[in-house]
Design a protein around this motif. Structure first.
Motif, PDB file in Angstrom:
ATOM      1  N   THR A   1       0.360  -1.525  -0.064  1.00 31.53           N
ATOM      2  CA  THR A   1       0.174   0.136   0.149  1.00 31.53           C
ATOM      3  C   THR A   1       0.889   0.996   0.296  1.00 31.53           C
ATOM      4  O   THR A   1       1.522   1.663   0.460  1.00 31.53           O
ATOM      5  CB  THR A   1      -0.931   0.360   1.119  1.00 31.53           C
ATOM      6  OG1 THR A   1      -1.365  -1.120   1.410  1.00 31.53           O
ATOM      7  CG2 THR A   1      -1.559   1.424   1.102  1.00 31.53           C
ATOM      8  N   LYS A   2       0.565   2.207  -1.233  1.00 33.13           N
ATOM      9  CA  LYS A   2       1.262   3.440  -0.894  1.00 33.13           C
ATOM     10  C   LYS A   2       0.682   4.767  -0.240  1.00 33.13           C
ATOM     11  O   LYS A   2      -0.844   4.258   0.141  1.00 33.13           O
ATOM     12  CB  LYS A   2       1.246   4.230  -2.284  1.00 33.13           C
ATOM     13  CG  LYS A   2       2.292   3.098  -2.784  1.00 33.13           C
ATOM     14  CD  LYS A   2       2.533   3.918  -4.250  1.00 33.13           C
ATOM     15  CE  LYS A   2       3.173   3.106  -5.429  1.00 33.13           C
ATOM     16  NZ  LYS A   2       3.185   4.148  -6.420  1.00 33.13           N
ATOM     17  N   TYR A   3       1.590   4.738   0.865  1.00 35.13           N
ATOM     18  CA  TYR A   3       1.300   6.262   1.912  1.00 35.13           C
ATOM     19  C   TYR A   3       1.639   7.276   1.261  1.00 35.13           C
ATOM     20  O   TYR A   3       2.585   7.508   1.223  1.00 35.13           O
ATOM     21  CB  TYR A   3       1.148   5.720   3.843  1.00 35.13           C
ATOM     22  CG  TYR A   3       0.880   4.208   3.251  1.00 35.13           C
ATOM     23  CD1 TYR A   3      -0.547   4.410   4.374  1.00 35.13           C
ATOM     24  CD2 TYR A   3       1.531   2.655   3.876  1.00 35.13           C
ATOM     25  CE1 TYR A   3      -1.252   3.548   4.845  1.00 35.13           C
ATOM     26  CE2 TYR A   3       0.261   1.896   3.954  1.00 35.13           C
ATOM     27  CZ  TYR A   3      -0.570   2.639   4.913  1.00 35.13           C
ATOM     28  OH  TYR A   3      -1.123   1.026   5.007  1.00 35.13           O
ATOM     29  N   ALA A   4       1.331   8.827   2.171  1.00 34.84           N
ATOM     30  CA  ALA A   4       1.567  10.070   2.286  1.00 34.84           C
ATOM     31  C   ALA A   4       2.329  10.407   3.630  1.00 34.84           C
ATOM     32  O   ALA A   4       0.776   9.905   4.284  1.00 34.84           O
ATOM     33  CB  ALA A   4       1.158  11.140   1.853  1.00 34.84           C
ATOM     34  N   ALA A   5       3.233  10.467   4.340  1.00 29.73           N
ATOM     35  CA  ALA A   5       3.388  11.187   5.444  1.00 29.73           C
ATOM     36  C   ALA A   5       3.439  12.610   5.681  1.00 29.73           C
ATOM     37  O   ALA A   5       4.447  12.867   4.926  1.00 29.73           O
ATOM     38  CB  ALA A   5       4.858  10.328   6.044  1.00 29.73           C
ATOM     39  N   LEU A   6       2.767  13.485   6.130  1.00 31.61           N
ATOM     40  CA  LEU A   6       2.839  14.430   6.178  1.00 31.61           C
ATOM     41  C   LEU A   6       3.485  14.730   7.684  1.00 31.61           C
ATOM     42  O   LEU A   6       2.456  14.972   9.002  1.00 31.61           O
ATOM     43  CB  LEU A   6       1.342  14.936   6.214  1.00 31.61           C
ATOM     44  CG  LEU A   6       0.377  15.012   5.241  1.00 31.61           C
ATOM     45  CD1 LEU A   6      -0.371  15.652   5.145  1.00 31.61           C
ATOM     46  CD2 LEU A   6       1.147  15.230   3.906  1.00 31.61           C
ATOM     47  N   LEU A   7       4.442  15.465   7.117  1.00 29.78           N
ATOM     48  CA  LEU A   7       4.949  16.033   9.004  1.00 29.78           C
ATOM     49  C   LEU A   7       4.751  17.723   9.206  1.00 29.78           C
ATOM     50  O   LEU A   7       4.887  18.405   8.009  1.00 29.78           O
ATOM     51  CB  LEU A   7       6.858  15.868   9.174  1.00 29.78           C
ATOM     52  CG  LEU A   7       7.653  14.491   8.617  1.00 29.78           C
ATOM     53  CD1 LEU A   7       6.865  13.477   8.008  1.00 29.78           C
ATOM     54  CD2 LEU A   7       8.538  14.690   8.949  1.00 29.78           C
ATOM     55  N   ARG A   8       4.412  17.469  10.431  1.00 29.32           N
ATOM     56  CA  ARG A   8       3.704  19.347  10.714  1.00 29.32           C
ATOM     57  C   ARG A   8       5.554  19.981  11.414  1.00 29.32           C
ATOM     58  O   ARG A   8       6.008  19.732  11.850  1.00 29.32           O
ATOM     59  CB  ARG A   8       2.953  19.425  11.719  1.00 29.32           C
ATOM     60  CG  ARG A   8       2.202  20.691  12.064  1.00 29.32           C
ATOM     61  CD  ARG A   8       0.786  20.752  12.757  1.00 29.32           C
ATOM     62  NE  ARG A   8       0.913  20.805  14.094  1.00 29.32           N
ATOM     63  CZ  ARG A   8       0.952  20.907  14.586  1.00 29.32           C
ATOM     64  NH1 ARG A   8      -0.183  19.655  15.016  1.00 29.32           N
ATOM     65  NH2 ARG A   8       1.422  21.585  16.021  1.00 29.32           N
ATOM     66  N   GLY A   9       5.966  21.244  10.601  1.00 26.48           N
ATOM     67  CA  GLY A   9       6.555  21.842  11.563  1.00 26.48           C
ATOM     68  C   GLY A   9       7.813  21.708  11.515  1.00 26.48           C
ATOM     69  O   GLY A   9       8.424  22.099  12.510  1.00 26.48           O
ATOM     70  N   ILE A  10       8.318  21.102   9.897  1.00 30.67           N
ATOM     71  CA  ILE A  10       9.294  20.854  10.213  1.00 30.67           C
ATOM     72  C   ILE A  10       9.891  22.070   9.059  1.00 30.67           C
ATOM     73  O   ILE A  10       9.277  22.618   8.187  1.00 30.67           O
ATOM     74  CB  ILE A  10      10.174  19.771   9.537  1.00 30.67           C
ATOM     75  CG1 ILE A  10       9.446  19.246   8.305  1.00 30.67           C
ATOM     76  CG2 ILE A  10       9.741  18.897  11.046  1.00 30.67           C
ATOM     77  CD1 ILE A  10      10.178  18.567   7.642  1.00 30.67           C
TER      78      ILE A  10
ATOM     79  N   ASP B   1      -3.496   7.424   3.215  1.00 30.47           N
ATOM     80  CA  ASP B   1      -2.973   6.152   2.221  1.00 30.47           C
ATOM     81  C   ASP B   1      -3.715   6.584   1.276  1.00 30.47           C
ATOM     82  O   ASP B   1      -4.396   7.247   1.410  1.00 30.47           O
ATOM     83  CB  ASP B   1      -4.023   4.506   2.038  1.00 30.47           C
ATOM     84  CG  ASP B   1      -5.364   4.885   2.743  1.00 30.47           C
ATOM     85  OD1 ASP B   1      -6.263   5.247   1.265  1.00 30.47           O
ATOM     86  OD2 ASP B   1      -5.826   4.709   3.845  1.00 30.47           O
ATOM     87  N   GLY B   2      -2.966   6.555   0.043  1.00 33.47           N
ATOM     88  CA  GLY B   2      -2.960   6.782  -1.036  1.00 33.47           C
ATOM     89  C   GLY B   2      -5.506   6.716  -1.787  1.00 33.47           C
ATOM     90  O   GLY B   2      -5.447   7.627  -2.002  1.00 33.47           O
ATOM     91  N   ALA B   3      -5.111   6.038  -1.629  1.00 34.21           N
ATOM     92  CA  ALA B   3      -6.880   5.852  -1.475  1.00 34.21           C
ATOM     93  C   ALA B   3      -7.607   7.078  -0.913  1.00 34.21           C
ATOM     94  O   ALA B   3      -8.743   7.180  -1.851  1.00 34.21           O
ATOM     95  CB  ALA B   3      -7.784   4.762  -0.933  1.00 34.21           C
TER      96      ALA B   3
END
Length: 184
Positions: free
Chosen positions: A4-13, A82-84
């Motif tokens: 499964t493809k995912y996006a990780a969104l990091l906050r405040g870097i 997840d991409g979906a």
């Protein structure tokens, strides 16, 4: 197990010289966690990876937060989507995304579904032409003059709305790119 493809969104870097996370090192952290095809987009905390672990996005986010803290020495709130779900967020956008500039439209991703009661203090007509809509774990914001000048964005960021939620916003150009990068 299925990949499964995912996006990780990091906050405040990487903002104002604080919480520096080089993207090459972030990709390595993801790989060290056993994820494949790690890529980053821009310097503002967007990563895409594939996983066969079968873990929930929340479990993947907590694991990534712990790995980042161990590697860099500071905590970074993360959302993993997840991409979906990213495709569903893009498809459900209540604003005419194709007709707008990316800086005019934003998605604030939320760790939990925000209850309508959180928005009770916001007098939406008072912010026109700016508008917002709540979707599935996302708040869509139309800010015709951009986020930096948006009074509605300020109201949506107040504790009454976001307290207790992990939230992070992305402009529509970034959302579209993450959708593209997480396609199977």
């Amino acid at each position: 197990m299925t990949k499964t493809k995912y996006a990780a969104l990091l906050r405040g870097i990487n903002v104002g010289g604080n919480k520096k996370v080089p993207m090459a090192e972030l990709r390595q952290v993801l790989q060290d966690l056993g994820h494949e095809d790690a890529q980053t987009y821009l310097q503002s905390g967007n990563a895409v990876f594939a996983s066969t672990t079968g873990k929930t996005p929340t479990a993947l986010a907590r694991e990534l937060e712990a790995a980042i803290e161990a590697h860099f020495g500071f905590r970074v709130p993360c959302l993993v989507i997840d991409g979906a779900h990213l495709r569903a967020v893009a498809a459900a956008c209540p604003f005419p995304a194709a007709e707008l500039e990316g800086k005019q439209l934003h998605a604030t991703f939320c760790s939990e579904q925000p209850a309508e009661s959180r928005f009770a203090s916001i007098d939406a007509p008072g912010y026109l032409p700016e508008e917002y809509r709540v979707g599935d774990h996302v708040i869509y914001l139309y800010a015709p003059n951009g986020l930096g000048r948006s009074k509605l964005a300020e109201a949506l960021a107040k504790p009454a709305v976001v307290k207790g939620l992990d939230v992070t916003s992305r402009n529509w150009n970034t959302v579209a790119k993450l959708v593209e990068l997480t396609r199977d």
